[in-house]
Design an enzyme around this catalytic site. Sequence first.
Site, PDB file in Angstrom:
ATOM      1  CG  LEU A   8      35.145 -65.907  -0.906  1.00 36.93           C
ATOM      2  CD1 LEU A   8      35.848 -66.823  -1.892  1.00 36.93           C
ATOM      3  CD2 LEU A   8      33.871 -65.326  -1.516  1.00 36.93           C
ATOM      4  CE  LYS A  10      28.028 -68.333   9.505  1.00 40.06           C
ATOM      5  NZ  LYS A  10      29.316 -68.580  10.186  1.00 40.06           N
ATOM      6  N   GLY A  12      29.990 -63.525   2.880  1.00 43.00           N
ATOM      7  CA  GLY A  12      30.659 -63.176   1.636  1.00 43.00           C
ATOM      8  C   GLY A  12      30.233 -64.023   0.462  1.00 43.00           C
ATOM      9  CG  ASN A  94      29.669 -55.630  11.802  1.00 43.70           C
ATOM     10  OD1 ASN A  94      29.011 -54.837  11.147  1.00 43.70           O
ATOM     11  ND2 ASN A  94      29.235 -56.837  12.095  1.00 43.70           N
ATOM     12  CB  SER A 120      21.792 -55.482   9.354  1.00 39.37           C
ATOM     13  OG  SER A 120      20.963 -56.201  10.246  1.00 39.37           O
ATOM     14  N   GLY A 121      21.548 -58.583   8.395  1.00 44.25           N
ATOM     15  CA  GLY A 121      20.648 -59.570   7.811  1.00 44.25           C
ATOM     16  C   GLY A 121      21.176 -60.979   7.889  1.00 44.25           C
ATOM     17  CE  LYS A 170      25.269 -54.722  10.883  1.00 48.10           C
ATOM     18  NZ  LYS A 170      25.917 -55.532  11.894  1.00 48.10           N
ATOM     19  CG  HIS A 173      21.548 -52.826  13.428  1.00 44.90           C
ATOM     20  ND1 HIS A 173      22.203 -54.030  13.613  1.00 44.90           N
ATOM     21  CD2 HIS A 173      20.401 -53.127  12.786  1.00 44.90           C
ATOM     22  CE1 HIS A 173      21.480 -55.027  13.132  1.00 44.90           C
ATOM     23  NE2 HIS A 173      20.379 -54.504  12.613  1.00 44.90           N
ATOM     24  CG  ASN A 174      25.502 -55.121  15.264  1.00 43.43           C
ATOM     25  OD1 ASN A 174      24.708 -54.848  14.371  1.00 43.43           O
ATOM     26  ND2 ASN A 174      26.490 -55.966  15.085  1.00 43.43           N
ATOM     27  CD  GLU A 177      21.904 -58.270  16.366  1.00 42.98           C
ATOM     28  OE1 GLU A 177      22.811 -59.047  16.730  1.00 42.98           O
ATOM     29  OE2 GLU A 177      21.854 -57.766  15.227  1.00 42.98           O
ATOM     30  NE  ARG A 269      24.419 -61.085  23.489  1.00 44.60           N
ATOM     31  CZ  ARG A 269      24.240 -61.122  22.181  1.00 44.60           C
ATOM     32  NH1 ARG A 269      25.271 -61.334  21.375  1.00 44.60           N
ATOM     33  NH2 ARG A 269      23.039 -60.933  21.654  1.00 44.60           N
TER      34      ARG A 269
END
Length: 298
Positions: A8, A10, A12, A94, A120-121, A170, A173-174, A177, A269
Site C-alpha cells: 500500500l 503510493k 498500491g 519491477n 507504468s504511469g 517493463k 521501457h524503464n 525512460e 545518475r
Amino acid sequence: MRLGYIGLGKMGINMCLLLREHGHEVAAWNRSKEGKQRGREAGLRVADSLEELALNLPERKIIWLMVSHGAVGKILKSILPMLNRGDILVDGGNCFYKDTIRRAKILKKRGIKFLDAGVSGGPSGARRGAAIMVGGDKRAYEKILPIIKAASAAGAYQYFGSHGAGHFVKMVHNGIEYGMMQAIAEGFSVLKKSPFKLKLKQVAGLYNNRSVIESRLVGWLISGFERFGEDLKNVSGSVAHTGEGEWAIKTAKRFGLPAKVIEDAFKFRVASAKNPNYAGKILSALRNQFGGHSVKNS
C-alpha cells in the site's frame, strides 16, 4: 471480482481505489503499520496480517503483489503456505525478468498460476489508469482480465507471452525512460546557459504543443517548473536510480547489442551523487512529477 492486494505505497493505494471504483472487492495488507494506516484512512479494508488477508478471500484466491523487487522473495515465502493449487498470484512490481522466470518454476510445481505485470504511469496512472505489460500463465491472464482492464487506461494493457515477458518489456521501457529523460535534462541545461535569457517554462510549453518532442515527460517538466521555479533551487541535483535501467543495459550487453544512450543516462545518475548539476535537478523534478519521488538531497 474479489482479490487480495499486498503493498500500500503510493501506487498500491491508488490502484486499490481504482479497482474498487470499478466494482472489484479488494482486501489489502501492508508490511508496515504506517502503510496499513494510510490504507485505512483511504477507506480500504486492510487486514492486520497475511493470515487474516487469506481468510478474507475466496477458496480460489487472486493476490496482487505491489512491492519493491527486493521484498518479493520474502513476501512469497510468507504467503506460499496460504495458497492452494489453482490460486493466481500477480507480481505487479519491477522485478528482474530472470528472477520472475525462476519464481514461476517454483510456483508451477505447487500448482499456483503466476503472472508478471509491469505497471507504468506512476501514482497518477495507478489512480486513473496505468499501462500494464503482462506475461505468464495465459489462462490466469484471461481469468483476471476484468482486473487488468479496470487498472489500465483505455486499451493500455497487453499480454506478451510466457513468464518474465511482462517484466522484460517493463525493464526495457524503464531503460528507454532513462534515455528520454536524460535528453530533456541535457537540452534544458543548454537552454539555461544560452545568452538569450530564455524563459524555460515558455520554451517547454511550445515544445509540448505539436512539436516533434511533444510528450508527457515535457508536460511533467512544465509542472516541475511551475512547482519549483525554473532555477529548481531547492531540488536535488543528485538523481536516485533503481535497478531497471541497469538491468536493461546488462541484458543488452548479454545480447551483444549496444545501449549507449541508456548506459550514459544511467552513468550520469550514478555520477550525480558526487557531481550534482542542473541536468540532475531536472531529472529529480521529473521523477517527482510522475512518480512522487522526493526532490531533496539524500
